[in-house]
Design an enzyme around this catalytic site. Structure first.
Site, short mmCIF file in Angstrom:
data_model
loop_
_atom_site.label_atom_id
_atom_site.label_comp_id
_atom_site.label_asym_id
_atom_site.label_seq_id
_atom_site.Cartn_x
_atom_site.Cartn_y
_atom_site.Cartn_z
N CYS A 145 0.85 -1.20 0.00
CA CYS A 145 0.00 0.00 0.00
C CYS A 145 0.87 1.24 0.00
O CYS A 145 2.10 1.16 0.10
CB CYS A 145 -0.96 0.01 1.19
SG CYS A 145 -0.16 0.27 2.77
N ASP A 177 21.01 25.32 -29.12
CA ASP A 177 19.75 25.44 -28.38
C ASP A 177 19.86 24.85 -26.97
O ASP A 177 18.97 25.05 -26.14
CB ASP A 177 18.61 24.71 -29.12
CG ASP A 177 18.33 25.33 -30.47
OD1 ASP A 177 18.37 26.57 -30.56
OD2 ASP A 177 18.07 24.58 -31.42
N CYS A 222 3.62 1.97 2.58
CA CYS A 222 4.90 1.26 2.43
C CYS A 222 5.93 2.14 1.73
O CYS A 222 7.13 2.05 2.01
CB CYS A 222 4.70 -0.02 1.62
SG CYS A 222 3.54 -1.20 2.32
N ASP A 275 12.80 27.53 -31.90
CA ASP A 275 13.94 27.79 -32.77
C ASP A 275 13.46 27.69 -34.21
O ASP A 275 12.48 26.99 -34.50
CB ASP A 275 15.03 26.75 -32.48
CG ASP A 275 16.17 26.85 -33.48
OD1 ASP A 275 16.69 27.96 -33.65
OD2 ASP A 275 16.52 25.81 -34.08
N ASP A 288 16.56 22.07 -31.77
CA ASP A 288 17.17 20.82 -32.22
C ASP A 288 18.69 20.87 -32.32
O ASP A 288 19.32 19.86 -32.62
CB ASP A 288 16.61 20.42 -33.59
CG ASP A 288 17.17 21.30 -34.71
OD1 ASP A 288 17.44 22.48 -34.44
OD2 ASP A 288 17.32 20.80 -35.84
#
Length: 751
Positions: free
Chosen positions: A18, A650, A21, A447, A646
């Protein structure tokens, strides 16, 4: 403690039943010297921990967890991934999980077989016709019920009592404690009433027997756990599908012959043969042949992708109709799919901030419930004037209706399904925090090159100036750009090749960040770059700025070329926007997200591209190191900012943003520093990622509502005496099942 000494592992934990725990395991591990962070996920039943391996080791950590009443499996996660991907062999924890499930199922079936007759006999035992039909003394029937219930308690219900006893020795309690105390109370009281009625001073034992309650509670809770286990297993189906993508064998060329070998024996640099309809075994680059490849299981894109010599192929994808050979570049844990599995498991094991409240409640839940149950018992017995039996039944009902399990499952099951669904659509989410935060994005900084545009520019115009020969201009420009990896440089070199222009020798090559390139081409000093580059080197641009301005107004990037300190020409390069960019940007704006384009291009070019894409706000002429600064300025407005890019330039901005989103077709550095990676390299995936976040967070909130409502309504109703313990057990059992089932509904929702 140096960062190079820190080791981070994700390991399975056995014995958690549960949400309370979770807090117990985390608390135990955090006390260990050298442990810097601990995150336990109840849904995956795993712990992700970072520790200094010079201060502690796995054996010590395992001992601490065992001392807390649980078991830490110390198989290394990376080894698991490599083994699974290479040979699809089940790991020890997977086998243990199946064994545990089979045991739970057999215990449940055994309980059902005995509980049904116990329930039936208990009901008809009170009727006169039953005693006429079955002329057996009442005490014999009661003792028969005692024997049958004892078998249910000590065989099917054994797990509740053994775990509770183990926790009691550590002065702890969990959901098992509530079930054990509740059922044991009813069983012991009923047993005394049957075997030793004088102790309770009763004349009619039948009025004090609750064997049916005991057996039914155990059976219903076992059923709930069985259903919960099956449902939880489905939440990790995305990883199982990824693991099962690769074939068991591969055809490779060894010693000039085509041989079939196990996929685990494929090595980098091997030449692999793929025939029509076969799965591609590992990652690589096509060396001969061509085909169409179905990459939908990795990118989410249903249309097959044409591949030819020099193109990359991904292990696990399906070859449609052609035959080809490729050189293996990544095998085992280094394959693309293995990296996806690692990312998805990392995300599924992380914890979302929204879960913090549930964790805090779960950590104190069981002791509070036991205290409430005892108080209710006392109030009914002494203040309410109720009988001991009635007070006891209400005491049991309060214990049984309480369910911290649902609280612990509410967030992680939704995160597991959400991240798995994202992976199947080509959206890799690195952690739960990013998935939660994505729905709060209010500014999306995009970008330009490779993000909004295709990132594959081509030369559109060549304007030679000052009596310079056009072919000579191209030859010099292509020679120096051949040393660069920039997309614009690639466009110029490709254009020169198409026109059969042979490049010259380059000496003293130098890349000037944000400006351009310099070098000596065939003994001629050359500078090539933007207008700032020309001004930096005091090159007189004269009327060329007017030509460059015309190119820029048409959405083209002007590249200035100077030779021996004199402007020699301007080359125009255009990078068309991706087909889906305009629609994706429109959708983002409809979501209430402000879209900003940031680029190093000049203002005219940037504005032209922005206008075509439907973007109003443009930040142009930005040097790479300044992109992060602009993102930081936007964050000062108090809004959640996402950066989509990408390239290497960046990376600082991706790291600075609240949510960094990397286009998967970009560089490894950009992907590494981002929070979300879009494999397809498509802005439409940004829309999908935000929608996925919205739907996942909505599911989590629904789950938390149901988890809380069971207890908020159930405990008072049980305390007031309006809830039979059997119904309480049914409600408790189905609370966890309903939460997991609601999370699974995410898989059917479109985004």
């Amino acid at each position: 403690m140096g960062t190079d000494e820190i080791k981070t592992l994700t390991l399975p934990v056995e014995g958690m039943t549960c949400a309370s725990c979770v807090a117990r395991v985390e608390k135990a591990l955090k006390k260990v010297e050298g442990v810097s962070s601990v995150n336990v996920n109840f849904a995956t039943e795993k712990v992700t921990l970072s520790f200094d391996d010079k201060s502690t080791d796995l054996a010590k950590l395992a001992a601490v967890v065992e001392d807390a009443g649980y078991k830490l499996l110390t198989a290394h996660e990376e080894e698991k991934i490599e083994s699974q991907v290479q040979s699809r062999v089940e790991m020890p924890e997977d086998l243990e999980q199946k064994k545990s499930y089979r045991q739970l199922k057999s215990e449940f079936i055994f309980a059902v077989i005995l509980t049904i007759p116990i329930m039936v006999i208990s009901m008809v035992d009170m009727t006169a016709w039953f005693h006429r039909l079955v002329p057996v003394p009442m005490e014999y029937i009661d003792r028969l019920l005692f024997i049958a219930t004892a078998l249910v308690v000590f065989i099917s219900g054994k797990r509740f009592y053994t775990i509770s006893w183990r926790l009691l020795k550590h002065f702890s309690a969990d959901m098992n404690t509530l079930v054990a105390v509740g059922t044991a109370t009813a069983f012991i009281y009923s047993t005394i009433a049957v075997l030793f009625p004088k102790i309770l001073s009763i004349t009619n034992a039948a009025d004090h027997i609750y064997f049916d309650t005991t057996a039914t509670i155990i059976t219903l809770i076992l059923m709930g756990r069985l259903l919960e286990a099956r449902a939880k297993d489905k939440t990790s189906s995305a990883i199982k599908k990824l693991v099962g993508l690769q074939p068991k064998n591969a055809f490779v060329i060894r010693k000039g012959k085509e041989v079939s070998i196990p996929i685990s024996d494929v090595r980098a640099e091997d030449i692999v043969i793929v025939k029509p309809g076969e799965k591609i075994p590992v990652d690589g680059i096509i060396t001969s042949g061509f085909s169409s490849i179905d990459e939908s299981m990795v990118t989410g894109e249903s249309i097959p992708v044409d591949k030819k010599n020099g193109d990359k192929v991904i292990g696990g994808t399906i070859n449609k109709n052609g035959s080809f050979q490729f050189k293996a570049t990544a095998v085992g844990k280094d394959t693309f799919i293995a990296q996806i599995i690692k990312l998805v498991e990392q995300a599924q094991g992380s914890k979302a901030p929204i879960q913090s409240l549930a964790d805090k409640i779960a950590s104190v839940f069981v002791p509070v419930v036991i205290s409430i149950a005892v108080i209710i018992f006392m109030l009914w017995l002494f203040a309410g004037g109720a009988s001991f039996t009635y007070a006891m039944i209400n005491f049991i009902a309060v214990l049984v209706i309480a369910c911290p399990c649902a609280l612990g499952l509410a967030t992680p099951t939704a995160i597991m399904v959400g991240t798995g669904l994202g992976a199947s659509k080509g959206i890799l989410i690195k952690n739960a925090q990013s998935l939660e935060l994505a729905h709060k994005i209010r500014i999306a900084v995009l970008d330009k090159t490779g993000t909004i545009t295709l990132g594959k520019p081509s030369v559109t115009d060549v304007a030679a100036l000052n009596n310079f020969d056009e072919n000579k201009l191209l030859q010099i420009a292509a020679s120096i750009e051949n040393k660069s990896e920039h997309p614009i440089g690639q466009a110029i070199t490709d254009y020169a090749k198409d026109h059969n222009i042979i490049t010259g020798n380059v000496e003293g090559f130098n890349s000037v960040t944000g400006l351009g390139l310099t070098g000596i081409v065939d003994e001629q000093a050359t500078a090539i770059g933007n207008l700032l580059m020309m001004k930096e080197y005091s090159i007189n641009t004269g009327n060329a700025e007017e030509t460059a301005g015309r190119f820029s107004s048409e959405g083209k990037t002007p590249v200035f070329v100077s030779v021996n300190g004199k402007l020699s020409g301007v080359i125009a390069v255009a990078d068309p926007i991706k087909p889906s960019s305009k629609n994706a940007i429109s959708q983002l704006k409809r979501m209430g997200i402000e879209v900003v384009m940031i680029t190093g291009d000049n203002e005219k070019t940037a504005n032209s591209i922005a206008k075509e894409a439907g973007i109003e706000k443009v930040i142009a002429g930005v040097l790479p190191q300044d992109k992060a600064k602009h993102v930081k300025d936007m964050q000062r407005e108090g809004k959640v900012v996402a950066m989509v890019g990408d390239g290497i330039n960046d990376s600082p901005a991706l790291a600075q943003a609240d949510v960094g989103i990397a286009i998967g077709t970009g560089t490894d550095v950009a992907i590494e520093t981002s929070d979300i990676t879009l494999i397809k390299g498509d802005l439409q995936s940004v829309v999908h990622a935000v929608n996925l976040s919205h739907k996942t967070i909505r599911t989590i909130r629904q789950n938390l509502f149901w988890a809380f409502i069971y207890n908020v309504i159930g405990i008072p109703v049980a305390a007031l005496g309006f809830l039979n313990p059997i119904y309480a057990a049914a409600a408790m059992a189905f609370s966890s099942v309903s939460v997991v089932s609601n999370s699974l509904l995410l898989r059917r929702r479109k985004f």
